[in-house]
Scaffold this motif. Structure first.
Motif, PDB file in Angstrom:
ATOM      1  N   LEU A  49       0.798  -1.223   0.000  1.00  0.00           N
ATOM      2  CA  LEU A  49       0.000   0.000   0.000  1.00  0.00           C
ATOM      3  C   LEU A  49       0.834   1.278   0.000  1.00  0.00           C
ATOM      4  N   VAL A  50       1.993   1.236   0.622  1.00  0.00           N
ATOM      5  CA  VAL A  50       2.795   2.453   0.806  1.00  0.00           C
ATOM      6  C   VAL A  50       3.088   3.202  -0.492  1.00  0.00           C
ATOM      7  N   PRO A  51       3.467   2.537  -1.592  1.00  0.00           N
ATOM      8  CA  PRO A  51       3.732   3.322  -2.813  1.00  0.00           C
ATOM      9  C   PRO A  51       2.533   4.141  -3.283  1.00  0.00           C
ATOM     10  N   VAL A  52       1.341   3.554  -3.230  1.00  0.00           N
ATOM     11  CA  VAL A  52       0.131   4.267  -3.661  1.00  0.00           C
ATOM     12  C   VAL A  52      -0.194   5.386  -2.676  1.00  0.00           C
ATOM     13  N   VAL A  53      -0.098   5.091  -1.397  1.00  0.00           N
ATOM     14  CA  VAL A  53      -0.395   6.074  -0.359  1.00  0.00           C
ATOM     15  C   VAL A  53       0.561   7.267  -0.482  1.00  0.00           C
ATOM     16  N   ALA A  54       1.839   6.998  -0.657  1.00  0.00           N
ATOM     17  CA  ALA A  54       2.829   8.078  -0.777  1.00  0.00           C
ATOM     18  C   ALA A  54       2.577   8.913  -2.027  1.00  0.00           C
ATOM     19  N   GLU A  55       2.278   8.261  -3.126  1.00  0.00           N
ATOM     20  CA  GLU A  55       2.033   8.966  -4.393  1.00  0.00           C
ATOM     21  C   GLU A  55       0.850   9.930  -4.284  1.00  0.00           C
ATOM     22  N   ARG A  56      -0.158   9.546  -3.519  1.00  0.00           N
ATOM     23  CA  ARG A  56      -1.381  10.344  -3.434  1.00  0.00           C
ATOM     24  C   ARG A  56      -1.420  11.293  -2.234  1.00  0.00           C
ATOM     25  N   GLY A  57      -0.381  11.241  -1.407  1.00  0.00           N
ATOM     26  CA  GLY A  57      -0.343  12.130  -0.252  1.00  0.00           C
ATOM     27  C   GLY A  57      -1.262  11.708   0.880  1.00  0.00           C
ATOM     28  N   TRP A  58      -1.674  10.436   0.876  1.00  0.00           N
ATOM     29  CA  TRP A  58      -2.507   9.909   1.947  1.00  0.00           C
ATOM     30  C   TRP A  58      -1.618   9.528   3.126  1.00  0.00           C
ATOM     31  N   GLU A  59      -2.227   9.061   4.199  1.00  0.00           N
ATOM     32  CA  GLU A  59      -1.478   8.604   5.368  1.00  0.00           C
ATOM     33  C   GLU A  59      -2.057   7.287   5.866  1.00  0.00           C
ATOM     34  N   ILE A  60      -1.194   6.489   6.504  1.00  0.00           N
ATOM     35  CA  ILE A  60      -1.608   5.227   7.123  1.00  0.00           C
ATOM     36  C   ILE A  60      -1.471   5.398   8.620  1.00  0.00           C
ATOM     37  N   TRP A  61      -2.582   5.194   9.316  1.00  0.00           N
ATOM     38  CA  TRP A  61      -2.596   5.329  10.775  1.00  0.00           C
ATOM     39  C   TRP A  61      -2.863   3.953  11.384  1.00  0.00           C
ATOM     40  N   PRO A  62      -1.939   3.441  12.206  1.00  0.00           N
ATOM     41  CA  PRO A  62      -2.117   2.103  12.771  1.00  0.00           C
ATOM     42  C   PRO A  62      -2.919   2.043  14.069  1.00  0.00           C
ATOM     43  N   ASN A  63      -3.230   3.181  14.680  1.00  0.00           N
ATOM     44  CA  ASN A  63      -3.902   3.104  15.981  1.00  0.00           C
ATOM     45  C   ASN A  63      -4.808   4.307  16.174  1.00  0.00           C
ATOM     46  N   ILE A  64      -5.936   4.313  15.466  1.00  0.00           N
ATOM     47  CA  ILE A  64      -6.893   5.418  15.564  1.00  0.00           C
ATOM     48  C   ILE A  64      -8.305   4.838  15.584  1.00  0.00           C
ATOM     49  N   SER A  65      -9.168   5.422  16.383  1.00  0.00           N
ATOM     50  CA  SER A  65     -10.566   5.001  16.391  1.00  0.00           C
ATOM     51  C   SER A  65     -11.265   5.537  15.145  1.00  0.00           C
ATOM     52  N   VAL A  66     -12.264   4.804  14.700  1.00  0.00           N
ATOM     53  CA  VAL A  66     -13.086   5.233  13.572  1.00  0.00           C
ATOM     54  C   VAL A  66     -14.437   5.655  14.130  1.00  0.00           C
ATOM     55  N   PHE A  67     -14.776   6.917  13.924  1.00  0.00           N
ATOM     56  CA  PHE A  67     -16.057   7.436  14.409  1.00  0.00           C
ATOM     57  C   PHE A  67     -17.162   6.979  13.465  1.00  0.00           C
ATOM     58  N   ILE A  68     -18.090   6.192  14.005  1.00  0.00           N
ATOM     59  CA  ILE A  68     -19.185   5.670  13.193  1.00  0.00           C
ATOM     60  C   ILE A  68     -20.543   6.167  13.677  1.00  0.00           C
TER      61      ILE A  68
END
Length: 181
Positions: A49-68
């Motif tokens: 995933l990292v190459p696509v994420v880096a190319e698009r300026g996204w971020e990967i967060w390993p420890n965050i709650s998802v507000f639903i």
């Protein structure tokens, strides 16, 4: 007014910040650190995933709650991918519709939650893609097309089959690299 279970959830989360604390079905779930196998699967997903994420300026967060939702459970996926400037509910919680992918690797005690409970909550919250990797069943399941009633598209593949992530990704995962096939 904070619900009593929400208060207990926050207390446990504050006491154990190094652990993934979730509220699933109104119960507090303390997820211990993953096994080496669990962490190896996460690493293999990251490598892809990292190459696509880096190319698009996204971020990967390993420890965050998802507000639903205000009255909903609190889930913490193994990986959360967010676009630039995601909408946050709090410093610890990103809005579900403000993610581009959530990933969970099934552990021995959470298969039902990952396969059934979480998708039923993520879809109405607008989570666009939810990927479940199940090393026990040696399969991957991608949920997409979120609607209030649930996900409209679910792709299930055995490990070893290429899995295409649709827009905004347009990227294919080599699932054979996730587990020792």
């Amino acid at each position: 007014m904070i619900r009593p279970v929400e208060e207990r959830y926050r207390t446990v989360r504050d006491l154990f910040p190094e652990l993934r604390i979730e509220m699933v079905g109104g119960r507090i779930v303390v997820n211990e650190p993953g096994t080496w196998q669990h962490n190896t699967i996460i690493a293999q997903v990251l490598f892809q995933l990292v190459p696509v994420v880096a190319e698009r300026g996204w971020e990967i967060w390993p420890n965050i709650s998802v507000f639903i939702g205000a009255e909903a459970d609190r889930y913490v996926p193994d990986l959360t991918v967010v676009p630039q400037n995601p909408v946050m509910e709090t410093d610890e919680a990103v809005h579900g519709r403000s993610t581009v992918l959530l990933v969970d690797v099934v552990a021995a005690g959470n298969a039902y939650d990952d396969h059934v409970v979480k998708p039923m909550s993520y879809a109405p919250a607008g989570v666009p893609l939810y990927l479940v990797i199940d090393p026990f069943q040696r399969m991957v399941k991608l949920h997409g097309g979120p609607e209030v009633s649930g996900y409209t598209q679910v792709t299930v593949e055995p490990v070893g089959v290429a899995l295409h992530l649709p827009a905004p990704w347009d990227h294919t995962l080599d699932t054979g690299k996730l587990l020792d096939v």
